[in-house]
Design a protein around this motif. Structure first.
Motif, PDB file in Angstrom:
ATOM      1  N   UNK A  44      24.213  64.546  47.021  1.00 40.66           N
ATOM      2  CA  UNK A  44      25.332  65.104  47.774  1.00 40.66           C
ATOM      3  C   UNK A  44      26.435  64.067  47.962  1.00 40.66           C
ATOM      4  N   UNK A  45      26.050  62.827  48.180  1.00 39.46           N
ATOM      5  CA  UNK A  45      27.040  61.768  48.328  1.00 39.46           C
ATOM      6  C   UNK A  45      27.906  61.666  47.072  1.00 39.46           C
ATOM      7  N   UNK A  46      27.306  61.910  45.935  1.00 38.18           N
ATOM      8  CA  UNK A  46      28.033  61.763  44.672  1.00 38.18           C
ATOM      9  C   UNK A  46      28.794  63.018  44.267  1.00 38.18           C
ATOM     10  N   UNK A  47      28.231  64.209  44.544  1.00 39.61           N
ATOM     11  CA  UNK A  47      28.796  65.428  43.962  1.00 39.61           C
ATOM     12  C   UNK A  47      29.288  66.474  44.966  1.00 39.61           C
ATOM     13  N   UNK A  48      28.960  66.343  46.230  1.00 36.67           N
ATOM     14  CA  UNK A  48      29.433  67.317  47.210  1.00 36.67           C
ATOM     15  C   UNK A  48      30.937  67.114  47.412  1.00 36.67           C
ATOM     16  N   UNK A  49      31.772  68.148  47.150  1.00 35.24           N
ATOM     17  CA  UNK A  49      33.230  67.968  47.238  1.00 35.24           C
ATOM     18  C   UNK A  49      33.695  67.449  48.591  1.00 35.24           C
ATOM     19  N   UNK A  50      33.092  67.921  49.672  1.00 35.58           N
ATOM     20  CA  UNK A  50      33.532  67.498  51.006  1.00 35.58           C
ATOM     21  C   UNK A  50      33.279  66.015  51.236  1.00 35.58           C
ATOM     22  N   UNK A  51      32.235  65.482  50.616  1.00 26.13           N
ATOM     23  CA  UNK A  51      31.886  64.082  50.831  1.00 26.13           C
ATOM     24  C   UNK A  51      32.686  63.132  49.950  1.00 26.13           C
ATOM     25  N   UNK A  52      33.536  63.679  49.108  1.00 23.74           N
ATOM     26  CA  UNK A  52      34.406  62.833  48.278  1.00 23.74           C
ATOM     27  C   UNK A  52      35.709  62.480  48.997  1.00 23.74           C
ATOM     28  N   UNK A  53      35.930  63.087  50.160  1.00 21.41           N
ATOM     29  CA  UNK A  53      37.199  62.914  50.875  1.00 21.41           C
ATOM     30  C   UNK A  53      37.003  61.904  51.998  1.00 21.41           C
ATOM     31  N   UNK A  54      37.604  60.762  51.857  1.00 20.69           N
ATOM     32  CA  UNK A  54      37.439  59.704  52.862  1.00 20.69           C
ATOM     33  C   UNK A  54      38.531  59.713  53.922  1.00 20.69           C
ATOM     34  N   UNK A  55      39.630  60.396  53.639  1.00 17.83           N
ATOM     35  CA  UNK A  55      40.727  60.468  54.598  1.00 17.83           C
ATOM     36  C   UNK A  55      40.481  61.607  55.590  1.00 17.83           C
ATOM     37  N   UNK A  56      40.548  61.306  56.870  1.00 16.23           N
ATOM     38  CA  UNK A  56      40.232  62.283  57.909  1.00 16.23           C
ATOM     39  C   UNK A  56      41.117  63.530  57.824  1.00 16.23           C
ATOM     40  N   UNK A  57      42.424  63.347  57.717  1.00 11.88           N
ATOM     41  CA  UNK A  57      43.332  64.498  57.731  1.00 11.88           C
ATOM     42  C   UNK A  57      43.152  65.364  56.495  1.00 11.88           C
ATOM     43  N   UNK A  58      42.932  64.730  55.355  1.00  3.07           N
ATOM     44  CA  UNK A  58      42.677  65.512  54.137  1.00  3.07           C
ATOM     45  C   UNK A  58      41.376  66.282  54.253  1.00  3.07           C
ATOM     46  N   UNK A  59      40.366  65.661  54.853  1.00  2.00           N
ATOM     47  CA  UNK A  59      39.092  66.349  55.040  1.00  2.00           C
ATOM     48  C   UNK A  59      39.272  67.569  55.945  1.00  2.00           C
ATOM     49  N   UNK A  60      39.990  67.409  57.050  1.00  2.00           N
ATOM     50  CA  UNK A  60      40.194  68.519  57.977  1.00  2.00           C
ATOM     51  C   UNK A  60      40.900  69.679  57.287  1.00  2.00           C
ATOM     52  N   UNK A  61      41.936  69.355  56.520  1.00  2.00           N
ATOM     53  CA  UNK A  61      42.653  70.407  55.797  1.00  2.00           C
ATOM     54  C   UNK A  61      41.736  71.104  54.798  1.00  2.00           C
ATOM     55  N   UNK A  62      40.911  70.322  54.116  1.00  2.00           N
ATOM     56  CA  UNK A  62      40.011  70.887  53.115  1.00  2.00           C
ATOM     57  C   UNK A  62      38.975  71.813  53.752  1.00  2.00           C
ATOM     58  N   UNK A  63      38.324  71.344  54.805  1.00  2.00           N
ATOM     59  CA  UNK A  63      37.198  72.083  55.357  1.00  2.00           C
ATOM     60  C   UNK A  63      37.648  73.334  56.113  1.00  2.00           C
ATOM     61  N   UNK A  64      38.892  73.380  56.560  1.00  2.00           N
ATOM     62  CA  UNK A  64      39.390  74.562  57.270  1.00  2.00           C
ATOM     63  C   UNK A  64      40.047  75.579  56.347  1.00  2.00           C
ATOM     64  N   UNK A  65      40.235  75.229  55.092  1.00  2.00           N
ATOM     65  CA  UNK A  65      40.900  76.146  54.164  1.00  2.00           C
ATOM     66  C   UNK A  65      39.862  76.936  53.368  1.00  2.00           C
ATOM     67  N   UNK A  66      40.205  78.183  53.061  1.00  2.00           N
ATOM     68  CA  UNK A  66      39.394  78.980  52.153  1.00  2.00           C
ATOM     69  C   UNK A  66      38.052  79.445  52.692  1.00  2.00           C
ATOM     70  N   UNK A  67      37.838  79.373  53.998  1.00  2.00           N
ATOM     71  CA  UNK A  67      36.570  79.844  54.550  1.00  2.00           C
ATOM     72  C   UNK A  67      36.536  81.378  54.544  1.00  2.00           C
TER      73      UNK A  67
END
Length: 471
Positions: free
Chosen positions: A216-239
């Motif tokens: 998961x560390x290597x291939x999970x898309x959410x875990x590839x994002x190290x920037x907090x704001x980019x992660x928040x935008x990613x995880x809240x979109x497309x649900x």
């Protein structure tokens, strides 16, 4: 260590049974409400359930933790974390409230607790070390709805499903912080998640039943994002749109689930008897080709397939009486699926052959792409897109109104009664559920069977914009 995953295909949900072979003691994690299956497993393999726990206050099914602990005399372990609004209000005397760093033993299996807020404020993960084999590091991590195969738990449900405005952003930030926990686990540690593909508790869950932290560390898309704001935008979109019944599950799992005691046993009925019961909700579980050709007036379409509990729990009012159209051999699965989402008032069932002897059946008109242009020119026709919001925004038929199928009851007051509704989804499945519900609610309905996918293949005009319908 003994381990079994108990999988619910309809809800894409996993419970876990963990045992110590030396002491024959067992722990159950995230049990569903039909707790007899855990007791049967314990009896089959000669274990005694001594501990019951759950990762969080669930949104998609009713917990069986309290009932299983009461029936077996097991110790109940619950999260002591969370906030004033979202913490366990039903925890009985004798329950052990857990926090980060706490641990407990089930025979020679050591369970260590980690608070991982984000999906929910009180969420816990459990690391297990098999001391019986001399291990000093965890074999695996029971991650609940914190970490999935290929995804992470959605942090927006308290806002999108329960209606607590302003919660999603802060929960996403909490989830980002919680995911840093994974840095402390070696790559080989197994990940045993609470859900898989098909669950609405994330947006891209994998269909593999387990993974490893390293993978998961290597291939999970959410875990590839190290920037907090980019992660928040990613995880809240497309649900995906949370089904309407999620709010009820959250409330009951927080405040206390009504005990099931035993599974309902619907009795065989004739059509003559059913027609004298105007207060019941009819749920037709036959395949679509039979339902569309002829069904009882007012029947919902919820085929004997994985969507059945979501459709019924979202469309049928709480505690309303239900009569099924179903084959007797389907009843065991249907009753369990519905009990897990709190639908218990199953009065009876009618065999499909009964309908063939009835001359008073309704049908659903299905139209093709060749009919769309003519209907679009009519002022009394409204196109209704029942897909998820992200799908609608990516492209829809011109002038289509948006009302996601799993939350459709919220939209009834916004739909014009004088209009004829043309309902569509991507390929016809979700729109079939919606069309039957709308027909029951008194609307004139047609179903565009090919859906948006066929419209695109046909070369039809596609509009990309923010949805203008919403509840």
């Amino acid at each position: 260590m003994f381990l079994r995953q108990l999988w619910d295909e309809a809800l894409a949900q996993a419970s876990y049974f963990i045992g110590c072979p030396a002491t024959r003691e067992a722990l159950v994690i995230d049990p569903t409400r039909d707790v007899d299956r855990y007791r049967a497993l314990a009896q089959q393999f000669g274990y005694r359930i001594v501990a019951v726990t759950e990762t969080h206050i669930h949104a998609d099914f009713l917990s069986g933790s309290r009932e299983l602990a009461e029936q077996t005399g097991a110790t109940l372990y619950l999260s002591g974390c969370g906030d004033a609004e979202w913490s366990y209000r039903w925890a009985p005397d004798g329950a052990v409230l857990l926090h980060t760093g706490d641990s407990f033993r089930v025979g020679h299996v050591l369970v260590t607790v980690f608070h991982t807020p984000g999906h929910t404020p009180e969420h816990l993960c459990f690391a297990v070390i098999d001391r019986g084999r001399g291990a000093t590091q965890p074999m695996g991590l029971f991650t609940g709805d914190f970490l999935f195969v290929g995804d992470v738990g959605r942090p927006d449900l308290l806002e999108s499903a329960v209606g607590e405005q302003g919660k999603a952003q802060s929960a996403a930030q909490q989830l980002f912080e919680s995911l840093q926990l994974l840095e402390h686990f070696p790559d080989f540690v197994l990940v045993w998640p609470g859900h898989g593909a098909g669950s609405a508790c994330g947006k891209a869950l994998g269909a593999v039943p387990h993974s490893t932290v390293g993978y998961e560390r290597r291939y999970n898309p959410a875990l590839q994002i190290s920037d907090r704001e980019r992660f928040i935008a990613y995880v809240l979109s497309g649900q995906p749109e949370p089904p309407l019944y999620f709010a009820r599950m959250k409330r009951l799992n927080r405040d206390g689930v009504p005990p099931l005691k035993k599974l309902p046993r619907p009795r065989a009925m004739t059509l003559d008897v059913v027609r004298q019961m105007p207060e019941v909700w009819l749920v037709d579980t036959r395949p679509w080709e039979f339902f569309r050709q002829g069904h009882l007036d007012g029947a919902l379409f919820a085929p004997f397939a994985r969507a059945l509990p979501t459709v019924v729990a979202s469309y049928v009012p709480e505690d309303a009486p239900i009569v099924l159209v179903a084959r007797h051999r389907w009843l065991e699965d249907i009753v369990r699926w519905l009990a897990r989402v709190g639908v218990d008032k199953l009065l009876g069932y009618v065999e499909p052959e009964e309908l063939e002897r009835s001359g008073r059946l309704r049908s659903v008109e299905v139209i093709g792409t060749e009919d769309i242009d003519t209907l679009r020119r009519r002022h009394d026709v409204l196109f209704l897109d029942v897909r998820d919001r992200s799908e609608y925004e990516a492209g829809h038929l011109p002038g289509a109104y948006h009302a996601p199928y799993a939350r459709l009851p919220q939209y009834l007051g916004q739909l014009p009664r004088e209009a004829e509704l043309v309902v569509y989804c991507q390929s016809g499945e979700r729109s079939a559920y919606a069309a039957a519900y709308l027909q029951r609610a008194g609307f004139r309905v047609r179903l565009y069977g090919g859906g948006f996918a066929e419209w695109v293949r046909y070369g039809g005009e596609v509009v990309r914009s923010e949805p203008f319908g919403g509840a």
